[in-house]
Scaffold this motif. Structure first.
Motif, short mmCIF file in Angstrom:
data_model
loop_
_atom_site.label_atom_id
_atom_site.label_comp_id
_atom_site.label_asym_id
_atom_site.label_seq_id
_atom_site.Cartn_x
_atom_site.Cartn_y
_atom_site.Cartn_z
N ASP A 196 0.66 -1.29 0.10
CA ASP A 196 0.09 -0.18 0.03
C ASP A 196 0.86 1.36 -0.12
N VAL A 197 0.85 1.95 -1.02
CA VAL A 197 1.65 3.27 -1.22
C VAL A 197 0.98 4.39 -1.23
N PRO A 198 0.36 4.95 -0.60
CA PRO A 198 -0.29 6.43 -0.51
C PRO A 198 0.07 7.29 -1.44
N GLU A 199 1.41 7.59 -1.07
CA GLU A 199 2.10 8.81 -2.00
C GLU A 199 1.97 8.18 -3.55
N PHE A 200 1.85 7.04 -3.89
CA PHE A 200 1.73 6.61 -5.26
C PHE A 200 0.38 6.79 -6.03
N ASP A 201 -0.45 6.41 -5.20
CA ASP A 201 -1.88 6.30 -5.30
C ASP A 201 -2.67 7.88 -5.41
#
Length: 477
Positions: free
Chosen positions: A277-282
């Protein structure tokens, strides 16, 4: 027999493994080169001239016995070839994929100098070790004798892992501490999958773990555990942290959102490949999809960024470099791969300012090469009045890395550093100013190659073994 099978460079042309078409490989993060078939590996190995003075070996930081394992491959003796290859190199399957062979072994191949095209050393090295894994020849470390001495290794990158391998082979206990959740350092989170697929790294780490190397992950030395605590736990400590502090961009507007560090960008992309899970990418912050991307820098990290941006679906990808192609520090092979995939290189150019927040435009200054500097390289100079605006929604800083202030972070004022902030260590041994503390790799050299980190790790591990043996002998007297 051997002579009949070798020296075929006159009749057999150089032939690299097939490279996937640029339009196809742009769509995924799989490695771009296919594997050699057995006959092709034999054929290409047989091109080696078996020189009396093997420049390929001399110019390899590990001094790999390249002519011998090429001859054994040509003769179909692959297990022996693997044994010789791994005798000097802890990770031959990784070096075969990511070493800049064009600057090292292949770039110094004697038949290349005579116009016949270099032996494809890296591709054969990769083939030998991949075959070794498939055939079950790569086994967990099984020391003949277990010893009680232990070594704490700070950093799970290639240097630290190489040292852990050598120490475990000798029966010492090795514990690797790392701030990330997976071992491998830049092999895991810095280098994209199209150059080094992650299962290649993970299986090697698993092999080390099965062989008794202990890993303490998510462990940030100086925060989660003190350096003094690690010293107290172990007979010796090896610093192998690498360099992670990014150089900053000068110029007005350089702090705008949309201007990101290469290490953050590449780590986010690699984490996505693991399914994290990578919030900065999403959120789009570290994702190039649908954006005009500008990467600033000319090293291999910049090449990793531009080629990653292409695969993420960027609208356009441009690389600004203040010198010309001939003076670029990155691998020419990587530049060619990037160009095939649609990256545009803007040579002799540097950012002057950034407009918008989030960034929308980069003011680009045109440069020329002036007189050589102290290193012998021509210094870039601005051309007065020659600048232009380049639109961009994502700017990636790939200007290289510097050392963190370890004496301050670890409360170790006695740890001597150089004027560049790198740890001062004795060449060839890794000994530092602190008794029983050693340092290797980029934290000593500055940002360098994976193969040099492996060399340093192996050398320092041998020094640690010698020093502990010496201390035992003194204690016994």
């Amino acid at each position: 027999m051997a002579n009949e099978q070798m020296l075929k460079f006159v009749t057999v042309e150089r032939d690299m493994p097939e490279k996937r078409d640029a339009e196809v490989r742009r769509e995924d993060f799989g490695e771009i080169y296919a594997e050699y078939a057995d006959e092709k590996a034999k054929e290409q190995s047989a091109r080696c001239s078996q020189c009396g003075v093997p420049y390929c070996q001399n110019h390899c930081p590990l001094h790999n016995n390249i002519p011998d394992w090429l001859r054994l491959t040509a003769e179909g003796r692959l297990q022996e070839a693997y044994d010789i290859s791994q005798a000097t190199n802890t990770f031959p399957e990784i070096c075969g994929r990511i070493c800049p062979q064009d600057r090292l072994c292949e770039g110094n191949c004697v038949i290349e100098q005579s116009g016949h095209g270099t032996v494809t050393i890296g591709a054969v090295e990769k083939y030998i070790t991949d075959t070794a894994w498939e055939e079950g020849w790569v086994q967990p470390i099984a020391p003949q004798v277990e010893r009680t001495e232990s070594v704490g290794i700070i950093g799970a990158g290639p240097g630290g892992l190489a040292a852990a391998d050598v120490l475990r082979q000798a029966g010492l206990q090795a514990t690797v501490y790392d701030r990330y959740d997976r071992a491998g350092g830049l092999l895991t989170y810095g280098i994209p999958g199209f150059k080094l697929e992650k299962d290649v790294v993970m299986r090697r780490i698993d092999q080390l773990e099965q062989g008794g190397v202990a890993f303490e992950m998510n462990c940030d030395v100086g925060q989660d555990v003190s350096f003094a605590d690690i010293q107290a736990r172990h007979n010796a400590v090896l610093i192998a942290t690498g360099v992670y502090k990014s150089r900053e961009l000068p110029g007005p507007g350089a702090g705008a959102s949309g201007i990101v560090r290469a290490i953050d960008y590449l780590t986010a992309s690699n984490r996505k490949s693991f399914g994290d899970d990578v919030p900065e990418f999403d959120s789009g912050e570290l994702n190039a999809e649908g954006k005009r991307v500008i990467v600033i820098g000319g090293g291999d990290t910049a090449m990793d960024c531009v080629r990653t941006a292409v695969r993420q679906g960027a609208t356009s990808v441009k690389c600004l470099y203040r010198r010309d192609r001939a003076n670029m520090p990155g691998s020419q092979r990587e530049v060619a791969n990037a160009e095939e995939e649609g990256v545009e290189f803007v040579w002799l150019s540097a950012p002057k300012a950034f407009h918008g927040n989030p960034v929308s435009t980069v003011k680009v200054q045109q440069m020329r090469l002036g007189p050589p500097d102290a290193t012998g390289r021509q210094s870039p100079e601005e051309i007065d009045g020659a600048d232009f605006d380049e639109p961009a929604e994502l700017v990636i800083k790939a200007l290289g890395f510097e050392a963190e202030d370890l004496p301050a972070l670890w409360n170790q004022s006695g740890l001597e550093v150089t004027r560049w902030g790198t740890v001062r260590a004795e060449y060839g041994t890794g000994r530092t100013s602190l008794q029983g503390v050693y340092a290797i790799g980029d934290i000593v050299r500055g940002a360098s190659l994976v193969v040099w980190a492996i060399r340093d790790g192996r050398d320092a591990a041998q020094t640690i073994l010698d020093d502990l043996q010496g201390a035992q002998a003194v204690a016994a007297e």
